[in-house]
Design a protein around this motif. Structure first.
Motif, PDB file in Angstrom:
ATOM      1  N   VAL A  55       0.838  -1.205   0.000  1.00 36.07           N
ATOM      2  CA  VAL A  55       0.000   0.000   0.000  1.00 36.07           C
ATOM      3  C   VAL A  55       0.868   1.249   0.000  1.00 36.07           C
ATOM      4  O   VAL A  55       0.564   2.245  -0.682  1.00 36.07           O
ATOM      5  N   SER A  56       1.972   1.215   0.746  1.00 33.95           N
ATOM      6  CA  SER A  56       2.841   2.390   0.843  1.00 33.95           C
ATOM      7  C   SER A  56       3.530   2.714  -0.481  1.00 33.95           C
ATOM      8  O   SER A  56       3.959   3.846  -0.700  1.00 33.95           O
ATOM      9  N   VAL A  66      -4.407   3.053  -7.579  1.00 33.30           N
ATOM     10  CA  VAL A  66      -3.968   1.666  -7.694  1.00 33.30           C
ATOM     11  C   VAL A  66      -4.316   0.919  -6.407  1.00 33.30           C
ATOM     12  O   VAL A  66      -3.883   1.304  -5.324  1.00 33.30           O
ATOM     13  N   LEU A  67      -5.110  -0.143  -6.533  1.00 32.40           N
ATOM     14  CA  LEU A  67      -5.470  -0.982  -5.401  1.00 32.40           C
ATOM     15  C   LEU A  67      -4.484  -2.131  -5.273  1.00 32.40           C
ATOM     16  O   LEU A  67      -3.950  -2.618  -6.279  1.00 32.40           O
ATOM     17  N   THR A  68      -4.248  -2.585  -4.060  1.00 35.43           N
ATOM     18  CA  THR A  68      -3.257  -3.631  -3.819  1.00 35.43           C
ATOM     19  C   THR A  68      -3.824  -4.703  -2.899  1.00 35.43           C
ATOM     20  O   THR A  68      -4.785  -4.474  -2.161  1.00 35.43           O
ATOM     21  N   GLY A  69      -3.191  -5.875  -2.920  1.00 33.15           N
ATOM     22  CA  GLY A  69      -3.570  -6.939  -2.007  1.00 33.15           C
ATOM     23  C   GLY A  69      -2.541  -8.039  -1.999  1.00 33.15           C
ATOM     24  O   GLY A  69      -1.709  -8.140  -2.910  1.00 33.15           O
ATOM     25  N   CYS A  70      -2.559  -8.871  -0.943  1.00 31.02           N
ATOM     26  CA  CYS A  70      -1.637  -9.994  -0.877  1.00 31.02           C
ATOM     27  C   CYS A  70      -2.312 -11.156  -0.155  1.00 31.02           C
ATOM     28  O   CYS A  70      -3.318 -10.982   0.527  1.00 31.02           O
ATOM     29  N   ARG A  71      -1.732 -12.334  -0.311  1.00 30.08           N
ATOM     30  CA  ARG A  71      -2.281 -13.538   0.307  1.00 30.08           C
ATOM     31  C   ARG A  71      -1.177 -14.569   0.452  1.00 30.08           C
ATOM     32  O   ARG A  71      -0.397 -14.776  -0.485  1.00 30.08           O
ATOM     33  N   ALA A  96      -7.353   5.829 -14.583  1.00 29.60           N
ATOM     34  CA  ALA A  96      -6.461   6.270 -13.504  1.00 29.60           C
ATOM     35  C   ALA A  96      -5.010   5.889 -13.764  1.00 29.60           C
ATOM     36  O   ALA A  96      -4.088   6.585 -13.326  1.00 29.60           O
ATOM     37  N   MET A  97      -4.776   4.783 -14.498  1.00 25.67           N
ATOM     38  CA  MET A  97      -3.428   4.286 -14.730  1.00 25.67           C
ATOM     39  C   MET A  97      -3.408   3.515 -16.039  1.00 25.67           C
ATOM     40  O   MET A  97      -4.254   2.649 -16.272  1.00 25.67           O
ATOM     41  N   GLY A 140     -11.251  -2.057 -19.438  1.00 23.88           N
ATOM     42  CA  GLY A 140     -11.379  -0.935 -18.522  1.00 23.88           C
ATOM     43  C   GLY A 140     -10.510  -1.027 -17.288  1.00 23.88           C
ATOM     44  O   GLY A 140     -10.535  -0.127 -16.444  1.00 23.88           O
ATOM     45  N   THR A 141      -9.738  -2.118 -17.179  1.00 21.20           N
ATOM     46  CA  THR A 141      -8.873  -2.279 -16.014  1.00 21.20           C
ATOM     47  C   THR A 141      -7.457  -2.681 -16.440  1.00 21.20           C
ATOM     48  O   THR A 141      -7.249  -3.224 -17.525  1.00 21.20           O
ATOM     49  N   VAL A 142      -6.505  -2.406 -15.580  1.00 19.02           N
ATOM     50  CA  VAL A 142      -5.133  -2.870 -15.749  1.00 19.02           C
ATOM     51  C   VAL A 142      -4.698  -3.466 -14.416  1.00 19.02           C
ATOM     52  O   VAL A 142      -5.275  -3.170 -13.369  1.00 19.02           O
ATOM     53  N   GLY A 143      -3.666  -4.288 -14.447  1.00 15.59           N
ATOM     54  CA  GLY A 143      -3.201  -4.860 -13.204  1.00 15.59           C
ATOM     55  C   GLY A 143      -1.988  -5.739 -13.408  1.00 15.59           C
ATOM     56  O   GLY A 143      -1.456  -5.854 -14.510  1.00 15.59           O
ATOM     57  N   SER A 144      -1.575  -6.366 -12.316  1.00 17.14           N
ATOM     58  CA  SER A 144      -0.408  -7.226 -12.352  1.00 17.14           C
ATOM     59  C   SER A 144      -0.490  -8.191 -11.173  1.00 17.14           C
ATOM     60  O   SER A 144      -1.008  -7.838 -10.112  1.00 17.14           O
TER      61      SER A 144
END
Length: 215
Positions: free
Chosen positions: A19-20, A26-31, A115-116, A94-98
Motif C-alpha cells: 500500500v505504501s 492503484v489498489l493492492t492486495g496480498c495472500r 487512472a493508470m 477498462g482495467t489494468v493490473g499485475s
C-alpha cells in the motif's frame, strides 16, 4: 522501506508495505499461498493455465483470489483474469493490473484505465541475489545508488520484473534484463523501446517492486 514487528502477520506486513508503494488509483492486495488455493481459479482461468503443475496453479489461484477482490472493488462486472500465450495476465476491459508470487506469498495490483495506463508488480524473498545471477540481471547502465550490492541485486531483479510487466501492456515487447536500465537515484527505469517508468520498492518484510508509466 517498511519494517514490521515480529508480532505482525506476514501477509498484513506485506500488504502495508505494498500500500505504501502504490500511487493514487492503484489498489493492492496480498495472500499467503495455500495448496487449496487452486479452487479460486474461475473456469476460464483454469482453462488458460491447464498445463501448469499443482503448486503453480495454487499460486495462480492465490493471485487470482486477490485480483478478483480488487476488480470487484473497482466495479468490474467481469472478474476473470486469464493467462495469455506469453504468460501475461489478461485483465477485463477498462482495467489494468499485475500479479506476482514467490514460494510463499502472492500479490496483485489493479486500477481503472482512466487512472493508470499500466502497472507492474513483483515480490521476492528478502535475500541477496545469488552471485551467479547478478551479471545476468545487472547492466552497465543500471545505477544502484547506495543499495548494498547483494540485496541491491535482488531489488534490481524485482524492479526489472515489475517494469517488464508494466511495459508489456504498453508496447507488447518481450524484454530481457539488458533491455531495462534502472536508476534508483531518480526512481525511474527506461526500456530499450524508450518507455520511461517510475519504480518504487520496499525491502522488508519482503522485497516488493512496483512500476508504472512516469508522468
Amino acid at each position: 522501506m517498511h519494517a514490521r514487528s515480529d508480532s505482525t502477520p506476514p501477509a498484513i506486513a506485506v500488504d502495508r508495505a505494498l500500500v505504501s508503494l502504490a500511487p493514487p488509483g492503484v489498489l493492492t492486495g496480498c495472500r499467503r499461498i495455500q495448496m487449496e488455493d487452486e479452487r479460486y481459479l474461475l473456469p476460464a482461468e483454469r482453462a488458460s493455465i491447464a498445463t501448469r503443475g499443482h503448486k503453480a496453479r495454487a499460486a495462480s489461484g492465490a493471485g487470482r483470489r486477490i485480483a478478483h477482490e480488487l476488480l470487484r472493488r473497482l466495479g468490474s462486472v467481469d472478474i476473470a483474469v486469464t493467462r495469455g500465450s506469453l504468460g501475461n495476465p489478461i485483465w477485463p476491459p477498462g482495467t489494468v493490473g499485475s500479479i506476482a508470487h514467490d514460494d510463499e506469498m502472492a500479490v496483485a495490483v489493479a486500477a481503472r484505465t482512466d487512472a493508470m495506463r499500466s502497472v507492474g508488480v513483483d515480490v521476492e524473498p528478502a535475500l541477496p541475489l545469488p552471485a551467479d545471477l547478478l551479471p545476468i540481471v545487472a547492466a552497465p547502465q543500471d545505477r544502484l545508488g547506495d543499495l548494498d550490492p547483494g540485496m541491491g541485486g535482488r531489488v534490481l531483479f524485482a524492479v526489472k520484473e515489475a517494469v517488464y510487466k508494466a511495459s508489456f501492456r504498453l508496447d507488447g515487447r518481450v524484454l530481457g534484463f539488458e533491455d531495462i536500465a534502472v536508476d534508483f537515484e531518480t526512481g525511474e527505469a527506461v526500456t530499450s523501446s524508450g518507455l520511461r517508468l517510475t519504480v518504487r520498492f520496499a525491502i522488508s518484510p519482503r522485497i516488493l517492486a512496483l512500476a508504472y508509466p512516469a508522468r
